[in-house]
Design an enzyme around this catalytic site. Structure first.
Site, PDB file in Angstrom:
ATOM      1  N   LYS A  77      20.511 -22.769 -21.454  1.00 32.52           N
ATOM      2  CA  LYS A  77      19.793 -24.033 -21.297  1.00 32.52           C
ATOM      3  C   LYS A  77      20.202 -24.580 -19.938  1.00 32.52           C
ATOM      4  O   LYS A  77      21.317 -25.073 -19.759  1.00 32.52           O
ATOM      5  CB  LYS A  77      20.137 -25.025 -22.412  1.00 32.52           C
ATOM      6  CG  LYS A  77      19.421 -26.365 -22.239  1.00 32.52           C
ATOM      7  CD  LYS A  77      19.871 -27.411 -23.255  1.00 32.52           C
ATOM      8  CE  LYS A  77      19.172 -28.741 -23.012  1.00 32.52           C
ATOM      9  NZ  LYS A  77      19.680 -29.813 -23.901  1.00 32.52           N
TER      10      LYS A  77
ATOM     11  N   TYR B  24      24.993 -23.885 -22.467  1.00 34.34           N
ATOM     12  CA  TYR B  24      24.406 -25.143 -21.993  1.00 34.34           C
ATOM     13  C   TYR B  24      25.056 -25.511 -20.671  1.00 34.34           C
ATOM     14  O   TYR B  24      26.250 -25.804 -20.614  1.00 34.34           O
ATOM     15  CB  TYR B  24      24.628 -26.224 -23.042  1.00 34.34           C
ATOM     16  CG  TYR B  24      23.964 -27.564 -22.763  1.00 34.34           C
ATOM     17  CD1 TYR B  24      23.057 -27.752 -21.732  1.00 34.34           C
ATOM     18  CD2 TYR B  24      24.244 -28.663 -23.574  1.00 34.34           C
ATOM     19  CE1 TYR B  24      22.454 -28.974 -21.500  1.00 34.34           C
ATOM     20  CE2 TYR B  24      23.647 -29.899 -23.357  1.00 34.34           C
ATOM     21  CZ  TYR B  24      22.756 -30.049 -22.326  1.00 34.34           C
ATOM     22  OH  TYR B  24      22.169 -31.268 -22.105  1.00 34.34           O
TER      23      TYR B  24
END
Length: 300
Positions: free
Chosen positions: A164, A136
């Protein structure tokens, strides 16, 4: 490690009772709504899941409930947002024992690590677990930036399978692909850049406002996958005022309020967050209710 994760992976909220204890039944009901709408994966205990306000025992209970509700129909991932690398490793190993399908790994919280420290954190967690990991990257929220060049260095870690990308810089998708091809599965990480992210290579979407508008979010994804861009743009324009709620400091409160308005849960959040009040609450409700009143026909 070849993991074919693609499609819409909603980042579920953690539902609470009014006294702020876990409401696992409401969380499971919402999971069922999202799977029924067509979600192909679930992310629990991310930023929207208020990860850092839960203790270790509560995290275990949420993950057990999510795995039970999903019943093998879709992969269930957990956010890993710990204050140290050692704690992140311990939680990753616990997720293996619980039967989670993967991790959404954040940098260590609180400390603003430099590039060398960030690489060491991701390598250490990856080498400590057999679970596949989505990295992330959200420097806006967490003040640690994982650059495309850093992802090229991390490409040797076989279970770092996805990214992400939430920097807000869409050039990152292309830069990553130019450096390492399709080594990583790229996920859109910001709702109001979802369409643009797909155009530059995202194969998945870790979504927020879909929690309150699951059918519309899934419909948008399907239109984009079929290349029906005129219809996709029209739906995206309707969705955009709602999607902007995902980019505010209080996005957890905003999205939980939308979930409550949709009848899928409650707005209760744990301090230091507090429920919205006054003009702010009225303004957010106006956006949510306008979206509900003008939602497009669900006919295909």
């Amino acid at each position: 490690m070849r993991i074919d994760w693609r499609g819409v992976f909603p980042a579920l909220t953690t539902q609470f009772h009014r006294n702020l204890t876990l409401d696992l039944e409401a969380t499971q009901r919402h999971i069922e709504v999202m799977i029924d709408a067509g979600s192909t994966g679930l992310v629990m205990l991310g930023s929207l899941g208020e990860n850092v306000t839960l203790d270790r025992s509560e995290k275990r209970r949420v993950m057990r409930a999510a795995i039970e509700a999903a019943a093998g129909r879709v992969p269930v991932l957990s956010g890993v947002a710990e204050t140290s690398t050692a704690f992140a490793i311990a939680y990753a190993r616990e997720l293996e024992r619980l039967g989670a399908d993967g991790l959404l790994l954040l940098p260590a919280m609180i400390y603003k690590a430099d590039a060398r420290e960030t690489l060491a954190h991701y390598r250490s967690v990856a080498r400590a677990t057999a679970l596949p990991i989505i990295c992330y990257n959200n420097p806006i929220a967490y003040h640690v930036d994982i650059t495309p060049a850093m992802f090229a260095e991390l490409a040797r870690e076989k279970n770092l399978v996805g990214i992400k990308e939430s920097s807000g810089d869409l050039r990152r998708f292309t830069d990553i692909q130019n450096l390492v091809g399709d080594r990583y599965r790229l996920f859109a990480g910001i709702d109001d850049l979802a369409l643009e992210s797909v155009l530059v290579g995202a194969k998945g979407w870790i979504a927020g406002l879909n929690l309150a508008f699951p059918r519309e979010g899934q419909r948008l994804w399907e239109l984009m996958q079929r290349g029906e861009w005129t219809a996709a743009r029209k739906l995206y324009r309707w969705f955009m005022p709602l999607m902007h709620l995902d980019t505010h400091l209080k996005f957890v409160q905003y999205i939980k309020l939308a979930v409550q308005e949709a009848g899928y849960g409650s707005e209760w959040v744990r301090p230091p967050r507090l429920p919205l009040t006054g003009n702010e609450r009225r303004n957010v409700l106006k956006i949510i209710r306008k979206g509900m009143a003008t939602r497009p026909s669900r006919k295909k």
